[in-house]
Design a protein around this motif. Sequence first.
Motif, PDB file in Angstrom:
ATOM      1  N   GLN A 134      56.956  -1.772 -68.364  1.00 20.44           N
ATOM      2  CA  GLN A 134      56.064  -2.878 -68.711  1.00 20.44           C
ATOM      3  C   GLN A 134      56.558  -3.655 -69.925  1.00 20.44           C
ATOM      4  OE1 GLN A 134      52.209  -1.078 -69.127  1.00 20.44           O
ATOM      5  NE2 GLN A 134      51.716  -1.364 -66.962  1.00 20.44           N
ATOM      6  N   ASP A 135      57.334  -3.010 -70.772  1.00 17.47           N
ATOM      7  CA  ASP A 135      57.880  -3.690 -71.954  1.00 17.47           C
ATOM      8  C   ASP A 135      59.060  -4.602 -71.614  1.00 17.47           C
ATOM      9  OD1 ASP A 135      55.989  -2.459 -73.519  1.00 17.47           O
ATOM     10  OD2 ASP A 135      57.337  -0.875 -74.222  1.00 17.47           O
ATOM     11  N   ARG A 136      59.614  -4.486 -70.430  1.00 18.16           N
ATOM     12  CA  ARG A 136      60.741  -5.336 -70.020  1.00 18.16           C
ATOM     13  C   ARG A 136      60.213  -6.703 -69.608  1.00 18.16           C
ATOM     14  NH1 ARG A 136      63.072  -2.908 -72.895  1.00 18.16           N
ATOM     15  NH2 ARG A 136      62.033  -0.988 -72.822  1.00 18.16           N
ATOM     16  N   SER A 137      61.059  -7.724 -69.715  1.00 19.68           N
ATOM     17  CA  SER A 137      60.692  -9.077 -69.288  1.00 19.68           C
ATOM     18  C   SER A 137      61.839  -9.675 -68.479  1.00 19.68           C
ATOM     19  CB  SER A 137      60.404  -9.956 -70.499  1.00 19.68           C
ATOM     20  OG  SER A 137      61.593 -10.195 -71.218  1.00 19.68           O
ATOM     21  N   LEU A 138      61.538 -10.764 -67.784  1.00 21.23           N
ATOM     22  CA  LEU A 138      62.573 -11.417 -66.976  1.00 21.23           C
ATOM     23  C   LEU A 138      63.724 -11.913 -67.835  1.00 21.23           C
ATOM     24  CD1 LEU A 138      60.426 -13.472 -64.438  1.00 21.23           C
ATOM     25  CD2 LEU A 138      61.797 -11.449 -63.966  1.00 21.23           C
ATOM     26  N   GLY A 139      63.457 -12.221 -69.088  1.00 19.34           N
ATOM     27  CA  GLY A 139      64.511 -12.708 -69.970  1.00 19.34           C
ATOM     28  C   GLY A 139      65.489 -11.636 -70.409  1.00 19.34           C
ATOM     29  N   GLN A 140      65.141 -10.371 -70.211  1.00 22.48           N
ATOM     30  CA  GLN A 140      66.007  -9.287 -70.668  1.00 22.48           C
ATOM     31  C   GLN A 140      67.168  -9.027 -69.706  1.00 22.48           C
ATOM     32  OE1 GLN A 140      63.854  -5.814 -71.766  1.00 22.48           O
ATOM     33  NE2 GLN A 140      65.629  -4.821 -72.639  1.00 22.48           N
ATOM     34  N   HIS A 141      67.036  -9.355 -68.458  1.00 22.11           N
ATOM     35  CA  HIS A 141      68.053  -9.248 -67.413  1.00 22.11           C
ATOM     36  C   HIS A 141      68.327  -7.816 -66.974  1.00 22.11           C
ATOM     37  CE1 HIS A 141      68.560 -13.466 -67.864  1.00 22.11           C
ATOM     38  NE2 HIS A 141      69.148 -13.380 -69.039  1.00 22.11           N
TER      39      HIS A 141
ATOM     40  N   ASP B  76      68.443 -12.518 -60.491  1.00 18.43           N
ATOM     41  CA  ASP B  76      69.489 -13.477 -60.846  1.00 18.43           C
ATOM     42  C   ASP B  76      69.409 -13.732 -62.350  1.00 18.43           C
ATOM     43  OD1 ASP B  76      71.322 -15.515 -61.047  1.00 18.43           O
ATOM     44  OD2 ASP B  76      70.150 -16.986 -59.925  1.00 18.43           O
ATOM     45  N   PRO B  77      70.413 -13.313 -63.122  1.00 17.91           N
ATOM     46  CA  PRO B  77      70.340 -13.497 -64.579  1.00 17.91           C
ATOM     47  C   PRO B  77      70.209 -14.957 -65.011  1.00 17.91           C
ATOM     48  CG  PRO B  77      72.109 -11.988 -64.009  1.00 17.91           C
ATOM     49  CD  PRO B  77      71.604 -12.561 -62.722  1.00 17.91           C
ATOM     50  N   ASP B  78      70.758 -15.896 -64.234  1.00 18.10           N
ATOM     51  CA  ASP B  78      70.687 -17.312 -64.600  1.00 18.10           C
ATOM     52  C   ASP B  78      69.311 -17.916 -64.325  1.00 18.10           C
ATOM     53  OD1 ASP B  78      73.341 -17.240 -65.404  1.00 18.10           O
ATOM     54  OD2 ASP B  78      74.056 -17.742 -63.385  1.00 18.10           O
ATOM     55  N   ASN B  79      68.646 -17.424 -63.278  1.00 21.81           N
ATOM     56  CA  ASN B  79      67.321 -17.934 -62.911  1.00 21.81           C
ATOM     57  C   ASN B  79      66.475 -16.770 -62.397  1.00 21.81           C
ATOM     58  OD1 ASN B  79      65.190 -19.613 -62.301  1.00 21.81           O
ATOM     59  ND2 ASN B  79      66.031 -20.221 -60.327  1.00 21.81           N
ATOM     60  N   PRO B  80      66.013 -15.885 -63.280  1.00 20.20           N
ATOM     61  CA  PRO B  80      65.288 -14.692 -62.818  1.00 20.20           C
ATOM     62  C   PRO B  80      63.904 -15.025 -62.276  1.00 20.20           C
ATOM     63  CG  PRO B  80      65.314 -14.770 -65.211  1.00 20.20           C
ATOM     64  CD  PRO B  80      66.150 -15.909 -64.734  1.00 20.20           C
ATOM     65  N   THR B  81      63.615 -14.493 -61.092  1.00 16.78           N
ATOM     66  CA  THR B  81      62.297 -14.679 -60.485  1.00 16.78           C
ATOM     67  C   THR B  81      61.646 -13.355 -60.103  1.00 16.78           C
ATOM     68  OG1 THR B  81      63.274 -14.967 -58.295  1.00 16.78           O
ATOM     69  CG2 THR B  81      62.860 -16.966 -59.575  1.00 16.78           C
ATOM     70  N   ALA B  82      62.438 -12.295 -60.019  1.00 15.51           N
ATOM     71  CA  ALA B  82      61.900 -10.987 -59.631  1.00 15.51           C
ATOM     72  C   ALA B  82      62.585  -9.911 -60.466  1.00 15.51           C
ATOM     73  CB  ALA B  82      62.142 -10.725 -58.147  1.00 15.51           C
ATOM     74  N   GLN B  83      61.908  -8.781 -60.616  1.00 18.62           N
ATOM     75  CA  GLN B  83      62.459  -7.664 -61.382  1.00 18.62           C
ATOM     76  C   GLN B  83      62.148  -6.367 -60.665  1.00 18.62           C
ATOM     77  OE1 GLN B  83      60.411  -8.228 -65.063  1.00 18.62           O
ATOM     78  NE2 GLN B  83      58.561  -7.230 -64.381  1.00 18.62           N
TER      79      GLN B  83
END
Length: 167
Positions: free
Chosen positions: A103-110, A151-158
């Motif tokens: 839960q602490d992870r975000s899409l920006g972290q890759h 996708d690290p350039d345009n993350p939409t899912a994790q």
Amino acid sequence: MGRFHPNPRQRQRGAVLYIALIMLVLLALLGIVGMQVAGLQERMSSNYRAVNLAFQQTEALARSAECALEDMINRTSTAGCDGVTSSMIDSCDTGFDPGGWAQDRSLGQHSAVNARLIGPCISGNSSLEMGGAVNEDPNPIYQVTAFRVDDPDNPTAQAVIDTIFRP
């Protein structure tokens, strides 16, 4: 005294036009509904692809970390095995919670990896020294938790994978 009977064709003059217009409107509505359904299905398939790609990339990251752990134990070097160094390995008594970590992870972290040596904290599941610490020298046990986006350039899912690994 004949009655005047108009020609049936004269009475229906214009009825075909109304019926054709109604049919045209119905066909247009069917086309609009079909386009909306196709657009919805395209979005659903795009989301499914993104989630599946994130899962596959997370699984690849977890397998790479497991391979790196195995290389550390065997003192070998395998190409493509990275993601974990000896300084990154936590002990089992840190109170690590994979759900909270995820839960602490975000899409920006890759991407992120957490590795823990959990063997010493597992009660013995054999008849030998029940409840005692497991001998870690020959067979250590690790918990590997991996996080990655589609996708690290345009993350939409994790996705997050938590594995138990014994080299």
